[in-house]
Design a protein around this motif. Structure first.
Motif, PDB file in Angstrom:
ATOM      1  N   THR A  25       0.822  -1.209   0.000  1.00 20.52           N
ATOM      2  CA  THR A  25       0.000   0.000   0.000  1.00 20.52           C
ATOM      3  C   THR A  25       0.857   1.261   0.000  1.00 20.52           C
ATOM      4  O   THR A  25       0.351   2.348  -0.259  1.00 20.52           O
ATOM      5  CB  THR A  25      -0.915   0.044   1.247  1.00 20.52           C
ATOM      6  OG1 THR A  25      -0.111   0.172   2.434  1.00 20.52           O
ATOM      7  CG2 THR A  25      -1.772  -1.207   1.336  1.00 20.52           C
ATOM      8  N   GLY A  26       2.131   1.117   0.347  1.00 19.91           N
ATOM      9  CA  GLY A  26       3.018   2.271   0.429  1.00 19.91           C
ATOM     10  C   GLY A  26       3.032   2.946   1.778  1.00 19.91           C
ATOM     11  O   GLY A  26       3.652   4.005   1.945  1.00 19.91           O
ATOM     12  N   GLN A 213      -6.236   8.041  10.498  1.00 22.22           N
ATOM     13  CA  GLN A 213      -6.621   8.739   9.273  1.00 22.22           C
ATOM     14  C   GLN A 213      -5.743   8.320   8.100  1.00 22.22           C
ATOM     15  O   GLN A 213      -6.241   8.132   6.978  1.00 22.22           O
ATOM     16  CB  GLN A 213      -6.520  10.255   9.485  1.00 22.22           C
ATOM     17  CG  GLN A 213      -7.583  10.821  10.415  1.00 22.22           C
ATOM     18  CD  GLN A 213      -7.351  12.290  10.725  1.00 22.22           C
ATOM     19  OE1 GLN A 213      -6.375  12.885  10.277  1.00 22.22           O
ATOM     20  NE2 GLN A 213      -8.249  12.880  11.500  1.00 22.22           N
ATOM     21  N   GLN A 214      -4.453   8.149   8.361  1.00 19.32           N
ATOM     22  CA  GLN A 214      -3.538   7.738   7.292  1.00 19.32           C
ATOM     23  C   GLN A 214      -3.832   6.316   6.831  1.00 19.32           C
ATOM     24  O   GLN A 214      -3.790   6.014   5.634  1.00 19.32           O
ATOM     25  CB  GLN A 214      -2.097   7.862   7.771  1.00 19.32           C
ATOM     26  CG  GLN A 214      -1.655   9.303   8.010  1.00 19.32           C
ATOM     27  CD  GLN A 214      -0.260   9.395   8.596  1.00 19.32           C
ATOM     28  OE1 GLN A 214       0.218   8.465   9.234  1.00 19.32           O
ATOM     29  NE2 GLN A 214       0.401  10.525   8.406  1.00 19.32           N
ATOM     30  N   TRP A 221      -5.076   1.746  -0.355  1.00 21.84           N
ATOM     31  CA  TRP A 221      -5.734   0.457  -0.532  1.00 21.84           C
ATOM     32  C   TRP A 221      -6.214   0.271  -1.976  1.00 21.84           C
ATOM     33  O   TRP A 221      -6.304  -0.867  -2.452  1.00 21.84           O
ATOM     34  CB  TRP A 221      -6.888   0.327   0.456  1.00 21.84           C
ATOM     35  CG  TRP A 221      -6.407   0.486   1.862  1.00 21.84           C
ATOM     36  CD1 TRP A 221      -6.539   1.582   2.662  1.00 21.84           C
ATOM     37  CD2 TRP A 221      -5.659  -0.469   2.620  1.00 21.84           C
ATOM     38  NE1 TRP A 221      -5.931   1.380   3.878  1.00 21.84           N
ATOM     39  CE2 TRP A 221      -5.376   0.137   3.880  1.00 21.84           C
ATOM     40  CE3 TRP A 221      -5.197  -1.760   2.360  1.00 21.84           C
ATOM     41  CZ2 TRP A 221      -4.659  -0.528   4.868  1.00 21.84           C
ATOM     42  CZ3 TRP A 221      -4.482  -2.420   3.351  1.00 21.84           C
ATOM     43  CH2 TRP A 221      -4.220  -1.810   4.581  1.00 21.84           C
ATOM     44  N   ALA A 222      -6.505   1.392  -2.651  1.00 21.45           N
ATOM     45  CA  ALA A 222      -6.838   1.302  -4.071  1.00 21.45           C
ATOM     46  C   ALA A 222      -5.628   0.841  -4.871  1.00 21.45           C
ATOM     47  O   ALA A 222      -5.747   0.037  -5.803  1.00 21.45           O
ATOM     48  CB  ALA A 222      -7.332   2.663  -4.576  1.00 21.45           C
ATOM     49  N   GLN A 223      -4.456   1.336  -4.491  1.00 18.37           N
ATOM     50  CA  GLN A 223      -3.220   0.898  -5.132  1.00 18.37           C
ATOM     51  C   GLN A 223      -2.961  -0.576  -4.888  1.00 18.37           C
ATOM     52  O   GLN A 223      -2.479  -1.299  -5.765  1.00 18.37           O
ATOM     53  CB  GLN A 223      -2.042   1.726  -4.616  1.00 18.37           C
ATOM     54  CG  GLN A 223      -0.695   1.377  -5.236  1.00 18.37           C
ATOM     55  CD  GLN A 223      -0.672   1.611  -6.731  1.00 18.37           C
ATOM     56  OE1 GLN A 223      -1.236   2.584  -7.227  1.00 18.37           O
ATOM     57  NE2 GLN A 223      -0.032   0.701  -7.464  1.00 18.37           N
ATOM     58  N   LEU A 224      -3.306  -1.048  -3.678  1.00 14.65           N
ATOM     59  CA  LEU A 224      -3.130  -2.465  -3.360  1.00 14.65           C
ATOM     60  C   LEU A 224      -4.006  -3.328  -4.256  1.00 14.65           C
ATOM     61  O   LEU A 224      -3.575  -4.391  -4.725  1.00 14.65           O
ATOM     62  CB  LEU A 224      -3.472  -2.708  -1.887  1.00 14.65           C
ATOM     63  CG  LEU A 224      -3.420  -4.171  -1.419  1.00 14.65           C
ATOM     64  CD1 LEU A 224      -2.003  -4.709  -1.521  1.00 14.65           C
ATOM     65  CD2 LEU A 224      -3.923  -4.282   0.020  1.00 14.65           C
TER      66      LEU A 224
END
Length: 238
Positions: A25-26, A213-214, A221-224
């Motif tokens: 997720t970064g 919040q982070q 999670w969209a990137q995941l």
């Protein structure tokens, strides 16, 4: 109860899969990924520190003894002769390995207060403090470090509870309920102290709302989801 190899392997597997997911997720970098896996694995061994003959306590005290002796020698290296430094090394190691170890094992009882959820929560939260306030690591990474240490300990306690069930006869063993502990009346004063300390640590903890919040930001999670499957498999599923 589960043995050393089971605790080590399961804690490593759970920590590795979870840390890899977060890494994709970064939210953590390369070093954060490695440290999360290491802390989760170490947490999977921590509850057995109250066992006099467990592998973690022996390894832990051996390592602590070497570090203590090395620290003494480094501190006095310019003031003492070679023979004096050798004697100091042996004395420091012997003091930690035999005197302190004896005192520690005398004062602790296996599956006592150390083998409990609040004690492990204090260790996890304490590491978050050290990472954020002392080592000045980023807030998100610091919270993950503490949570992985605590999570590894929960894996250990869960395994011990699972092994307390006789699956072949579907009955509970005598050890059932002695692993995943939140309170024991016979140790009520110790638990009162633990929960008081835990409350103080929670009150003064690094900002958890900012961390939440982070973590709850949908972008990582969209990137995941994008990186979940290999490109070839994604093409086949379209």
């Amino acid at each position: 109860m589960a043995n050393f190899n089971t605790h080590l392997n399961v804690a490593f597997a759970v920590s590795g899969i979870t840390a890899l997911t977060i890494y994709k997720t970064g939210l953590i970098d390369d070093s954060g990924f490695l440290l999360c896996v290491a802390l989760g694995t170490a947490g999977g061994l921590l509850p057995d520190l109250d066992s006099d003959h467990s592998t973690p306590i022996k390894l832990g005290f051996n390592l602590a003894s070497f570090i203590f002796a090395f620290g003494l020698v480094m501190h006095w290296r310019s003031d003492l002769s070679l023979l004096a430094l050798m004697a100091l090394w042996l004395a420091g190691y012997g003091f930690m390995r035999y005197v302190v170890f004896h005192v520690f094992t005398t004062m602790t009882v296996h599956r006592g207060v150390i083998h409990s959820v609040p004690y492990m929560a204090i260790l996890g939260l304490g590491f978050t403090y050290i990472s954020y306030y002392v080592m000045h690591n980023p807030l998100t990474a610091s919270w993950f470090y503490g949570l992985f240490l605590f999570g590894g300990a929960l894996v250990h306690l869960s395994l011990d509870e699972l092994y307390s069930v006789n699956l072949s006869g579907m009955r509970m063993k005598r050890s059932s309920g002695t692993a995943m502990k939140f309170y024991q009346h016979k140790d009520r004063w110790w638990y009162l102290l633990l929960y008081a300390l835990l409350a103080v640590l929670v009150y003064f903890a690094p900002p958890f709302e900012t961390f939440l919040q982070q973590v709850s930001d949908p972008a990582p999670w969209a990137q995941l989801r994008v990186d979940m499957l290999p490109a070839m498999m994604e093409d086949l599923l379209k």
